[in-house]
Design a protein around this motif. Structure first.
Motif, mmCIF file in Angstrom:
data_model
loop_
_atom_site.group_PDB
_atom_site.id
_atom_site.type_symbol
_atom_site.label_atom_id
_atom_site.label_comp_id
_atom_site.label_asym_id
_atom_site.label_seq_id
_atom_site.Cartn_x
_atom_site.Cartn_y
_atom_site.Cartn_z
ATOM 1 N N VAL A 240 17.894 -28.871 -18.812
ATOM 2 C CA VAL A 240 18.898 -29.489 -17.931
ATOM 3 C C VAL A 240 19.860 -30.336 -18.756
ATOM 4 O O VAL A 240 21.089 -30.251 -18.600
ATOM 5 N N ASN A 241 19.307 -31.155 -19.642
ATOM 6 C CA ASN A 241 20.148 -32.010 -20.486
ATOM 7 C C ASN A 241 21.093 -31.183 -21.356
ATOM 8 O O ASN A 241 22.254 -31.546 -21.560
ATOM 9 N N THR A 242 20.575 -30.078 -21.865
ATOM 10 C CA THR A 242 21.395 -29.218 -22.719
ATOM 11 C C THR A 242 22.525 -28.584 -21.927
ATOM 12 O O THR A 242 23.669 -28.520 -22.388
ATOM 13 N N LEU A 243 22.211 -28.102 -20.735
ATOM 14 C CA LEU A 243 23.248 -27.518 -19.878
ATOM 15 C C LEU A 243 24.316 -28.557 -19.541
ATOM 16 O O LEU A 243 25.516 -28.259 -19.564
ATOM 17 N N ASN A 244 23.884 -29.774 -19.229
ATOM 18 C CA ASN A 244 24.854 -30.828 -18.925
ATOM 19 C C ASN A 244 25.742 -31.130 -20.122
ATOM 20 O O ASN A 244 26.952 -31.338 -19.979
ATOM 21 N N LEU A 245 25.144 -31.160 -21.310
ATOM 22 C CA LEU A 245 25.929 -31.420 -22.508
ATOM 23 C C LEU A 245 26.864 -30.250 -22.812
ATOM 24 O O LEU A 245 28.019 -30.454 -23.198
ATOM 25 N N LEU A 246 26.371 -29.026 -22.620
ATOM 26 C CA LEU A 246 27.198 -27.844 -22.860
ATOM 27 C C LEU A 246 28.399 -27.807 -21.920
ATOM 28 O O LEU A 246 29.514 -27.450 -22.330
ATOM 29 N N SER A 247 28.196 -28.200 -20.678
ATOM 30 C CA SER A 247 29.306 -28.173 -19.710
ATOM 31 C C SER A 247 30.453 -29.063 -20.155
ATOM 32 O O SER A 247 31.626 -28.756 -19.935
ATOM 33 N N LYS A 248 30.127 -30.178 -20.842
ATOM 34 C CA LYS A 248 31.159 -31.108 -21.300
ATOM 35 C C LYS A 248 32.115 -30.458 -22.297
ATOM 36 O O LYS A 248 33.271 -30.857 -22.397
ATOM 37 N N LYS A 249 31.609 -29.483 -23.022
ATOM 38 C CA LYS A 249 32.431 -28.825 -24.037
ATOM 39 C C LYS A 249 33.597 -28.058 -23.409
ATOM 40 O O LYS A 249 34.559 -27.713 -24.099
ATOM 41 N N TYR A 250 33.506 -27.795 -22.106
ATOM 42 C CA TYR A 250 34.508 -26.957 -21.455
ATOM 43 C C TYR A 250 35.414 -27.713 -20.480
ATOM 44 O O TYR A 250 36.269 -27.107 -19.844
ATOM 45 N N PHE A 251 35.231 -29.021 -20.357
ATOM 46 C CA PHE A 251 36.012 -29.761 -19.362
ATOM 47 C C PHE A 251 37.507 -29.531 -19.503
ATOM 48 O O PHE A 251 38.206 -29.293 -18.519
ATOM 49 N N SER A 252 38.023 -29.612 -20.707
ATOM 50 C CA SER A 252 39.465 -29.479 -20.914
ATOM 51 C C SER A 252 39.898 -28.033 -21.067
ATOM 52 O O SER A 252 40.923 -27.625 -20.525
ATOM 53 N N SER A 253 39.111 -27.244 -21.781
ATOM 54 C CA SER A 253 39.533 -25.877 -22.108
ATOM 55 C C SER A 253 39.264 -24.881 -21.000
ATOM 56 O O SER A 253 40.041 -23.935 -20.809
ATOM 57 N N ASP A 254 38.173 -25.070 -20.245
ATOM 58 C CA ASP A 254 37.800 -24.085 -19.222
ATOM 59 C C ASP A 254 36.980 -24.779 -18.134
ATOM 60 O O ASP A 254 35.756 -24.645 -18.088
ATOM 61 N N PRO A 255 37.647 -25.515 -17.232
ATOM 62 C CA PRO A 255 36.916 -26.248 -16.195
ATOM 63 C C PRO A 255 36.035 -25.364 -15.324
ATOM 64 O O PRO A 255 34.966 -25.801 -14.883
ATOM 65 N N GLU A 256 36.458 -24.131 -15.084
ATOM 66 C CA GLU A 256 35.641 -23.227 -14.277
ATOM 67 C C GLU A 256 34.296 -22.954 -14.950
ATOM 68 O O GLU A 256 33.253 -22.899 -14.297
ATOM 69 N N GLU A 257 34.325 -22.767 -16.263
ATOM 70 C CA GLU A 257 33.088 -22.548 -17.003
ATOM 71 C C GLU A 257 32.231 -23.815 -16.988
ATOM 72 O O GLU A 257 31.001 -23.736 -16.883
ATOM 73 N N ALA A 258 32.886 -24.962 -17.092
ATOM 74 C CA ALA A 258 32.150 -26.227 -17.019
ATOM 75 C C ALA A 258 31.424 -26.342 -15.680
ATOM 76 O O ALA A 258 30.263 -26.768 -15.620
ATOM 77 N N ILE A 259 32.100 -25.962 -14.609
ATOM 78 C CA ILE A 259 31.487 -26.009 -13.283
ATOM 79 C C ILE A 259 30.313 -25.043 -13.199
ATOM 80 O O ILE A 259 29.235 -25.377 -12.692
ATOM 81 N N ASN B 230 29.216 -33.887 -13.318
ATOM 82 C CA ASN B 230 29.943 -32.943 -14.159
ATOM 83 C C ASN B 230 30.663 -31.873 -13.344
ATOM 84 O O ASN B 230 31.770 -31.451 -13.686
ATOM 85 N N ILE B 231 30.030 -31.430 -12.272
ATOM 86 C CA ILE B 231 30.700 -30.484 -11.379
ATOM 87 C C ILE B 231 31.978 -31.124 -10.838
ATOM 88 O O ILE B 231 33.048 -30.502 -10.809
ATOM 89 N N GLY B 232 31.857 -32.384 -10.422
ATOM 90 C CA GLY B 232 33.034 -33.104 -9.927
ATOM 91 C C GLY B 232 34.127 -33.225 -10.960
ATOM 92 O O GLY B 232 35.313 -33.093 -10.649
ATOM 93 N N ILE B 233 33.737 -33.461 -12.217
ATOM 94 C CA ILE B 233 34.740 -33.561 -13.279
ATOM 95 C C ILE B 233 35.457 -32.230 -13.462
ATOM 96 O O ILE B 233 36.678 -32.178 -13.648
ATOM 97 N N GLY B 234 34.697 -31.133 -13.400
ATOM 98 C CA GLY B 234 35.327 -29.823 -13.513
ATOM 99 C C GLY B 234 36.386 -29.611 -12.450
ATOM 100 O O GLY B 234 37.486 -29.122 -12.734
ATOM 101 N N TYR B 235 36.063 -30.004 -11.221
ATOM 102 C CA TYR B 235 37.049 -29.884 -10.141
ATOM 103 C C TYR B 235 38.198 -30.866 -10.321
ATOM 104 O O TYR B 235 39.368 -30.558 -10.037
#
Length: 243
Positions: free
Chosen positions: A43-62, A87-92
């Motif tokens: 879970v922690n890894t997935l949460n950290l991985l999602s952060k890598k996509y916030f700016s470049s690919d928000p859909e992938e982050a979500i 993190n889902i909220g940040i993606g949106y």
């Protein structure tokens, strides 16, 4: 005035340095996800991985954050669940989809509150205030920024206190009648930012002070603080803003 809003959303992610450093590559994080059991580490890894996509690919982050949420719910890992919702909220948020952002950040706020995580509560309150600020609802923005400030003060968390003060200053800077009040909040936030040597906060607070002096036709004072912001922002993408 440059708002702390988009950047603050990023600043207020809970940093999982106890498990991984910020320098982990996407490939290495994906490998950990692939080889991990269905546990809190994953879970922690997935949460950290999602952060890598916030700016470049928000859909992938979500998408990745949704995976973290599903697993966190399954194994009843509440801190990971609270962060995944955030993190889902940040993606949106990065897509200006505010209704969805509200939905997930309110869920995250409730979860952080239920587990007694005051840092998480302060972060989400600040971010919800940012949505209201983006939408021009200064009253609601102030309400949430002040809540965030109170929570941060209870924690004696200088970074979050300074950020909340800066965001409150942003709101008051919207109106000529409250410029002096905005200046007070920025001037309160600046030495706190300097005390923790946070260059981004220093640059942002100094710009806020400079802009108020500029609007008051106090150009020498404005230049002093714009130069201070430039010095703080040196080496970052914010340099053109100071210039």
């Amino acid at each position: 005035m440059k708002k702390l809003v988009p950047t603050s959303a990023i600043f207020f992610l809970l940093i999982l340095t106890s498990v991984f450093s910020q320098g982990n590559s996407i490939d290495s994080l994906k490998e950990v996800v692939r080889t991990s059991k269905n546990d809190s580490l994953k879970v922690n890894t997935l949460n950290l991985l999602s952060k890598k996509y916030f700016s470049s690919d928000p859909e992938e982050a979500i998408r990745i954050s949704m995976q973290a949420r599903e697993l966190a719910e399954k194994i009843k890992y509440m801190p990971g669940l609270a962060l995944s919702l955030k993190n889902i909220g940040i993606g949106y948020y990065m897509q200006s989809s505010y209704l969805e952002t509200f939905e997930y950040w309110n869920q995250s706020l409730a979860m952080y509150d239920s587990i007694g995580d005051k840092v998480g509560v302060s972060n989400i309150q600040n971010n919800i205030g940012s949505i209201y600020f983006d939408q021009g609802d200064d009253t609601k923005a102030l309400e949430y920024y002040l809540k965030s400030l109170k929570a941060a003060e209870e924690l004696s968390d200088t970074f979050r206190i300074a950020t909340a003060l800066g965001n409150i200053g942003n709101v008051y800077q919207n109106k000529e009648a409250t410029l002096s009040k905005a200046l007070l909040y920025y001037k309160h936030a600046l030495p706190l930012s300097e005390a923790i040597q946070d260059s981004s906060l220093i640059g942002t607070m100094a710009v806020g002070i400079g802009e108020i002096y500029f609007r008051k036709n106090l150009y020498d004072s404005a230049l002093t603080f714009f130069q201070k912001s430039l010095n703080a922002y040196t080496g970052t993408e914010a340099v053109p803003y100071s210039l």
